[in-house]
Enzyme design. Structure first.
Site, PDB file in Angstrom:
ATOM      1  N   SER A 164       0.856  -1.191   0.000  1.00 13.37           N
ATOM      2  CA  SER A 164       0.000   0.000   0.000  1.00 13.37           C
ATOM      3  C   SER A 164       0.894   1.243   0.000  1.00 13.37           C
ATOM      4  CB  SER A 164      -0.934  -0.049   1.213  1.00 13.37           C
ATOM      5  OG  SER A 164      -1.989   0.853   1.078  1.00 13.37           O
ATOM      6  N   ARG A 235     -12.260   6.311   8.987  1.00 13.15           N
ATOM      7  CA  ARG A 235     -11.918   4.902   8.925  1.00 13.15           C
ATOM      8  C   ARG A 235     -12.962   4.097   8.155  1.00 13.15           C
ATOM      9  NH1 ARG A 235      -7.537   1.599   9.000  1.00 13.15           N
ATOM     10  NH2 ARG A 235      -7.977  -0.384   9.972  1.00 13.15           N
ATOM     11  N   ASP A 337      -8.510  -5.456  -6.135  1.00 12.82           N
ATOM     12  CA  ASP A 337      -8.076  -4.225  -5.451  1.00 12.82           C
ATOM     13  C   ASP A 337      -8.437  -3.013  -6.299  1.00 12.82           C
ATOM     14  OD1 ASP A 337      -6.766  -2.222  -4.055  1.00 12.82           O
ATOM     15  OD2 ASP A 337      -4.822  -3.231  -4.013  1.00 12.82           O
ATOM     16  N   HIS A 370      -8.198  -4.549  -1.579  1.00 11.08           N
ATOM     17  CA  HIS A 370      -6.865  -4.084  -1.200  1.00 11.08           C
ATOM     18  C   HIS A 370      -6.328  -4.879  -0.002  1.00 11.08           C
ATOM     19  CE1 HIS A 370      -3.549  -1.344  -0.977  1.00 11.08           C
ATOM     20  NE2 HIS A 370      -3.885  -0.885   0.197  1.00 11.08           N
ATOM     21  N   ASP A 371      -7.211  -5.285   0.859  1.00 11.54           N
ATOM     22  CA  ASP A 371      -6.808  -6.047   2.044  1.00 11.54           C
ATOM     23  C   ASP A 371      -6.115  -7.359   1.708  1.00 11.54           C
ATOM     24  OD1 ASP A 371      -7.481  -4.409   4.095  1.00 11.54           O
ATOM     25  OD2 ASP A 371      -9.315  -5.465   4.672  1.00 11.54           O
TER      26      ASP A 371
END
Lengths: 429, 429
Positions: A164, A235, A337, A370-371
Site C-alpha cells: 500500500s 476509517r 483491489d 486491497h486487504d
C-alpha cells in the site's frame, strides 16, 4: 520490544525541521552485513510487523511495545492497540520473509502515532506537537529510515518490501537511494494515487476537520475529547476502499444485524422502520476500535503523504525516476483491489522495464480487495519468499507476461498483456 | 409551474399515517386517455424534469415552481434550486420522451423537499414535520403516484420511466400495479442496492447525524443552523459514487486548484505544504450548492428508501415479483456505472425473461459512471424513444443478447451473455 532511536536534527521536505527526530522501530533476526530487509508499513500500521523474536537490542532506548506510545507521546493514544503484528503470517522464522535468514527492520514512519515523532508525540516543550509538527512526505520517511539504518550499521539493504503506501515507500527507496537496495517488492501499490482515491481521502480528512472536537488539531490532554466521530468516519470510508464489492457482498449481503449490535450509533429517528445492517455494524465496530488505536492528526498527516506521493516527481516520468536503480523489482497486485489497481501495477512494471530494471508483475487472482495483501499470506508469501531469494527468476514469481505462452490459462495471473486485461476495467476507461 | 395536490389520508408501509398527503408534480403535453408516461426522479431530483411547456393546470393548487418549496415547507430549503430541469435533454417537444406525443407526469416523492409532504414540509400543526414524518419506502412512492394519477384521471399508464432509485420506483410499478403499465424502462438501476453502496449510504447518513447542527433532526427555523457540514459530506460521498474512476481521472487528474478556489474549506494546518486539488474543489463546490437546495432529513429518508428497496420483497425472487406484469421491459445500463452495475441490470433482465416478460437489456458503453443516464442524452434518448414507441422491438433498442449473432462486434453493447461480461468484473467476483 519496540526500540526508539533519536536520529538528531531532521529537515523535512517541506523545509521545516525538528531538533531531534525520534524513530520507533523493531528488528528481527540477526544481521550478517548483507541480509537486511526493510519492511515498510501501510497507512495505519506500525513497526510491529511480526510476533517473531526480536533481535538483540541496539544502543537505543528500548521500551516495551505495549508502553511505547504512552511513554513516548504523552497522550492517551493507545499504542498498545498496535499489538497485533500486522504481517505475522508473512514475517517470522520459516515464513516468507524468514527472520532466521534475514535481518528484518520495520520503522514507524514520522508523523504516525506508534512512538515515532509525530503530532501526538511530545515536542520540544514536552507538550504534544499537534499540527505544529512539520508536514511529512513519503520521501521524509525514506530519508528517516536511511538515517536509522546508518545508526544500526546497515549500509546496503538486501531488499525493501512494502504494501500500500508502504509500497510507495519501497519505490521511493529505488528512486532516492538506488544504490542502497538490491531488491524492491512493491505490493498492492502504485506510482501515485488516482483521482478517485484522492477524493475519498480528502473526504475522510474533511470528516476529521469538521468534527468540532478536532479543534484545529488541538485536542490533546485528558480533559479534552478526541475527534472520534470524525476519525471513525474517516476509517469507515477507508475500510470500504480496502474491500472489494464482491467480498463485501459475500460477507454481509444485505443482512440485518441485531438491534443494538453496536450500541454507540447515534440515535436516528429514521431508523425506526429500517434495519441496522451487518455491514454497518462491522464498519462501526472496526471504526470504534480504530479510534482507540490511532490519532486523528496522524491520520491527516499520513493520508496527505500518501496523496502527495508521485514517483515521477522531480523526474520526467516514472521510468526516469527508476533509471538509476540497478536492482530488481517485483510488483505484486490483486485483481479485486480498486484502491491500487492491477492496471496501475502494470504501468509501474512497464516503467521499470523501460529503464531495464529486471521486473516481474505478479498478479494474484483475489476478490479480497486491497486487504488481500494482509489477509492472503498464502498468495503473498511464496512470490515474496522466492523474490527475496532469487529475484525475478524466483520459482514462485510469475510475471503476467508469462501467461502468453501458456495454453491452459492456469497460474496465478489474470492474463498476458496481449489479452484484454481482466481488471483494467475495474473502473472502465 | 409546479402544482401541489392533496391526496388525502395516506398510510405508509411502516404503518404510520398522515392525514393529508400533499404531492408536488408537473405535467407536460396533453392527455388523450392512453398516452400517459410517468417519469420517476432520482434520489435528489424533483418533479421539474423538463423546461417543456406544462400541461393545462388541473384542479390543484398551482404554485410557481420557484416558490413552491418556501411556500409549502415553511423552511429555508430553496426549492428554487431545483429549477434546473434534470432531464431536459430527454423530455420535451420532439425529444426522446416527446411531450407533443405523450402526457408526461413527474411527481416529487413523499419524503423529499420539493413541495411534497416530507420532513421539511409543514405538518398538522403547521410546524415542519422533521423526523416525525413517517419513514418512506419506494413502495410508498408508487402508491402515492397511483393516488395522484387517479386524481388526474389517468388509469393505465403507457409507460413508467425512471433512473437510479427512480428506476427502482419504475420496477415497483411493474410489481405492485402490473396491470396499470404497458412499458417499464428501468434506467441505471437494479433490483436492490449492493453491500458496498449500502455501506456508503450508511456512512453518508452518519455524516449528517453526527453533525451537531442536525440536532436529532430538529434544526428548522430561521435561528437554527442547518447541518450543512454533514449534508455536504454526504453529497461528496454520493458524488464519488456517481462518477467512474476513469472519468474522474480524465477530468481532474491530480491537478492542484488555485489556493482558496473554494473559500469555505475549514482551515487545516496540514494543508500548508499540500495542494488543494481540482477534484476536491469540484466536490466542495457541488456539495456547497447541494446544501442550498436539499434538506438533510430528506436525504436521510430517501437514502433509507433506496437502501431498503428489494424487488423480491414479499415474493420468492425478482422473477416472481415480476410474474404478473404483462407489459414489456427495458433495462438500460452503463458500463462505467459502479453504483448500479451492468451485471445487476443483466440479472434484472434475466429475472424478467424468466417469467416471460419481453425484455431488452441495452448496455451503453460509457465511462461517465452512474451520471451517464443524466449526461448522455445521445445514448439514452434513442433507445428510450423507440422503446416507448415500439417496445423491445424498437429500432434503437438493442439487447445485449443480439451481439451473439454479430461478427463485427459493433453496436452499443458490451458483449453477449456467452462472452465474459466486460463489466461483470467492475468489482470482480
Amino acid at each position: 520490544m519496540t526500540a526508539v532511536e533519536s536520529v538528531g536534527e531532521f529537515r523535512f521536505e517541506c523545509g521545516e525541521s525538528v531538533d531531534d527526530l525520534r524513530l520507533a522501530y523493531e528488528t528481527y533476526g540477526g544481521f550478517d552485513g548483507d541480509n537486511a530487509v526493510l519492511v515498510c508499513h501501510a497507512l495505519t500500521g506500525s513497526q510491529h510487523v511480526s510476533n517473531a523474536p526480536r533481535s538483540e537490542d541496539h544502543d537505543a532506548d528500548a521500551v516495551d511495545g505495549s508502553d511505547a506510545g504512552d511513554a513516548d507521546t504523552g497522550t492517551g493514544v493507545q499504542t498498545a492497540g498496535q499489538a497485533r503484528a500486522w504481517w505475522d503470517d508473512v514475517v517470522g522464522p520459516g515464513k516468507a520473509i524468514d527472520t532466521t535468514e534475514y535481518y528484518v527492520v520495520c520503522v514507524n514512519v514520522p508523523g504516525s502515532c506508534y512512538g515515532s515523532s509525530g503530532p501526538p508525540a511530545g515536542g520540544p516543550d514536552g507538550e504534544p506537537w499537534g499540527t505544529d509538527f512539520p508536514p511529512v512526505t513519503v520521501g521524509d520517511w525514506t530519508r528517516a529510515q536511511r538515517r536509522l539504518l546508518d545508526r544500526l550499521g546497515v549500509g546496503r539493504l538486501h531488499a525493501v518490501v512494502g504494501g500500500s503506501v508502504g509500497g510507495m515507500n519501497a519505490l521511493d527507496w529505488a528512486k532516492r537511494f538506488p544504490d542502497d537496495v538490491r531488491r524492491v517488492a512493491a505490493v498492492a501499490t502504485a506510482a501515485r494515487l488516482d483521482t478517485q482515491c484522492l477524493s475519498l481521502d480528502a473526504i475522510a480528512r474533511r470528516a476529521i476537520t469538521t468534527d468540532p472536537n478536532w479543534n484545529g488539531g488541538d485536542y490533546y490532554g485528558a480533559d479534552r475529547p478526541n475527534p472520534d466521530d470524525g476519525l471513525a468516519q474517516a476509517r469507515r470510508i477507508g475500510h470500504v476502499m480496502y474491500l472489494s464489492k464482491a467480498s463485501m457482498g459475500r460477507k454481509f449481503g444485505r443482512r440485518a444485524a441485531g438491534r443494538g449490535a453496536f450500541g454507540d450509533a447515534p440515535a436516528d429517528p429514521t431508523d425506526r422502520f429500517f434495519p441496522y445492517r451487518e455491514v454497518e455494524s462491522y464498519l462501526d465496530y472496526n471504526a470504534d476500535s480504530f479510534t482507540s488505536r490511532f490519532d486523528a492528526n496522524s491520520y491527516l498527516y499520513l493520508t496527505r503523504a500518501m496523496d502527495e506521493y508521485d514517483l515521477s516527481a522531480g523526474y520526467g516520468s516514472d521510468a526516469e525516476a527508476l533509471a538509476a536503480f540497478e536492482g530488481e523489482m517485483l510488483a505484486l497486485s490483486f485483481t479485486g483491489d480498486w484502491h491500487f489497481t492491477v492496471e496501475q501495477a502494470r504501468a509501474l512494471a512497464d516503467a521499470a522495464r523501460d529503464v531495464d530494471v529486471p521486473t516481474a508483475h505478479h498478479v494474484v487472482e483475489s476478490d479480497h480487495g486491497h486487504d488481500a495483501f494482509l489477509v492472503e499470506p498464502e498468495s503473498v508469501g511464496p512470490p515474496l519468499r522466492d523474490f527475496l531469494a532469487d529475484g525475478v527468476d524466483g520459482r514462485a514469481v510469475r510475471d503476467e507476461g508469462d501467461a502468453r505462452d501458456e495454453s491452459d490459462g492456469s497460474g496465478s495471473h489474470s492474463g498476458g498483456p496481449d489479452r484484454a486485461p481482466v481488471h483494467a476495467s475495474l473502473f472502465p476507461g
